[in-house]
Scaffold this motif. Structure first.
Motif, mmCIF file in Angstrom:
data_model
loop_
_atom_site.group_PDB
_atom_site.id
_atom_site.type_symbol
_atom_site.label_atom_id
_atom_site.label_comp_id
_atom_site.label_asym_id
_atom_site.label_seq_id
_atom_site.Cartn_x
_atom_site.Cartn_y
_atom_site.Cartn_z
ATOM 1 N N VAL A 8 0.848 -1.182 0.000
ATOM 2 C CA VAL A 8 0.000 0.000 0.000
ATOM 3 C C VAL A 8 0.890 1.240 0.000
ATOM 4 O O VAL A 8 1.808 1.361 0.810
ATOM 5 C CB VAL A 8 -0.954 -0.005 1.216
ATOM 6 N N ILE A 9 0.599 2.169 -0.931
ATOM 7 C CA ILE A 9 1.383 3.408 -1.032
ATOM 8 C C ILE A 9 0.541 4.638 -0.703
ATOM 9 O O ILE A 9 1.094 5.734 -0.566
ATOM 10 C CB ILE A 9 2.039 3.557 -2.421
ATOM 11 N N ALA A 10 -0.783 4.483 -0.584
ATOM 12 C CA ALA A 10 -1.660 5.584 -0.178
ATOM 13 C C ALA A 10 -2.854 5.002 0.553
ATOM 14 O O ALA A 10 -3.460 4.035 0.080
ATOM 15 C CB ALA A 10 -2.118 6.397 -1.384
ATOM 16 N N ALA A 11 -3.163 5.556 1.703
ATOM 17 C CA ALA A 11 -4.310 5.104 2.502
ATOM 18 C C ALA A 11 -4.910 6.325 3.197
ATOM 19 O O ALA A 11 -4.716 6.547 4.382
ATOM 20 C CB ALA A 11 -3.863 4.054 3.519
ATOM 21 N N ASP A 12 -5.621 7.117 2.405
ATOM 22 C CA ASP A 12 -6.250 8.341 2.896
ATOM 23 C C ASP A 12 -7.753 8.093 2.975
ATOM 24 O O ASP A 12 -8.444 8.173 1.946
ATOM 25 C CB ASP A 12 -5.954 9.513 1.952
ATOM 26 N N PRO A 13 -8.273 7.755 4.170
ATOM 27 C CA PRO A 13 -9.684 7.367 4.305
ATOM 28 C C PRO A 13 -10.653 8.339 3.626
ATOM 29 O O PRO A 13 -10.564 9.548 3.800
ATOM 30 C CB PRO A 13 -9.895 7.335 5.822
ATOM 31 N N PHE B 215 -1.989 0.920 -4.278
ATOM 32 C CA PHE B 215 -0.959 -0.064 -3.956
ATOM 33 C C PHE B 215 -0.151 -0.389 -5.204
ATOM 34 O O PHE B 215 -0.621 -0.230 -6.331
ATOM 35 C CB PHE B 215 -1.569 -1.333 -3.344
ATOM 36 N N ARG B 216 1.082 -0.837 -4.953
ATOM 37 C CA ARG B 216 1.971 -1.275 -6.036
ATOM 38 C C ARG B 216 2.094 -2.788 -5.998
ATOM 39 O O ARG B 216 2.279 -3.373 -4.929
ATOM 40 C CB ARG B 216 3.358 -0.677 -5.866
ATOM 41 N N VAL B 217 2.021 -3.386 -7.166
ATOM 42 C CA VAL B 217 2.299 -4.810 -7.323
ATOM 43 C C VAL B 217 3.797 -4.889 -7.578
ATOM 44 O O VAL B 217 4.300 -4.370 -8.564
ATOM 45 C CB VAL B 217 1.499 -5.424 -8.496
ATOM 46 N N ARG B 218 4.510 -5.553 -6.644
ATOM 47 C CA ARG B 218 5.974 -5.512 -6.719
ATOM 48 C C ARG B 218 6.626 -6.881 -6.857
ATOM 49 O O ARG B 218 7.841 -6.975 -6.951
ATOM 50 C CB ARG B 218 6.529 -4.784 -5.511
#
Length: 172
Positions: free
Chosen positions: A72-77, A83-86
């Motif tokens: 997860v790269i951003a979690a702003d409710p 998210f990035r698939v890495r």
């Protein structure tokens, strides 16, 4: 011809942004509306999404099944989840490489929420190699065209799921 690296689509859903965000930001629920995802296992104990949270997604396309490792790269409710698939692999995500970024934005509207889903191709492959792989993996399409269809189906399924209360209560 250069490949399309970003595809987005939106839908309006009659729920508030917090409700839409809460559902979409739980990777274990994505299999309920995605045409490819079968759900996920969150590697951290905490359930609410947070930047740095890692999860493994289980996916299928026809007879093919694979697992991805995502961060997860951003979690702003109520506003943004990304998210990035890495990493990717058959049963376990062993091949580490940038693959894709998925982003969901939530905007308040008079009806409820506009949810925008975006897929970004993070592969650093040459266009010709990506083109060949894409046509094999998607049975003749580019990944951009394929994901355009997946995004539309996901958003339609999300709308149906969120606007059909399981308990008879309005979710607005």
């Amino acid at each position: 011809m250069a490949r399309t690296l970003r595809v987005s689509d939106s839908i309006e859903i009659a729920v508030n942004p917090s409700t839409a965000y809460e559902q979409v930001s739980d990777p274990t629920k994505m299999g309920r509306w995605s045409p490819e995802n079968l759900g996920a296992t969150v590697r951290d104990e905490e359930r609410a999404a947070f930047v740095g949270m890692v999860f493994d997604g289980r996916n299928k396309r026809g007879a093919f099944r694979w697992t991805t490792r995502c961060e997860v790269i951003a979690a702003d409710p109520g506003e943004r989840f990304a998210f990035r698939v890495r990493a990717i692999g058959a049963r376990r995500p062993r091949l580490r490489a940038p693959i894709a970024t998925w982003e969901y934005r939530f905007e308040s509207t008079p009806v409820g929420t506009r949810v925008t889903e975006t897929w970004i191709d993070d592969r650093s492959w040459p266009d010709f190699a990506a083109g060949i792989f894409d046509r094999i993996a998607t049975r003749g399409q580019t990944f951009a065209d394929f994901q355009r269809g997946n995004i539309r189906r996901t958003l339609d399924n999300l709308k149906k799921a969120l606007e059909t209360p399981a308990d008879g209560h309005d979710r607005r």
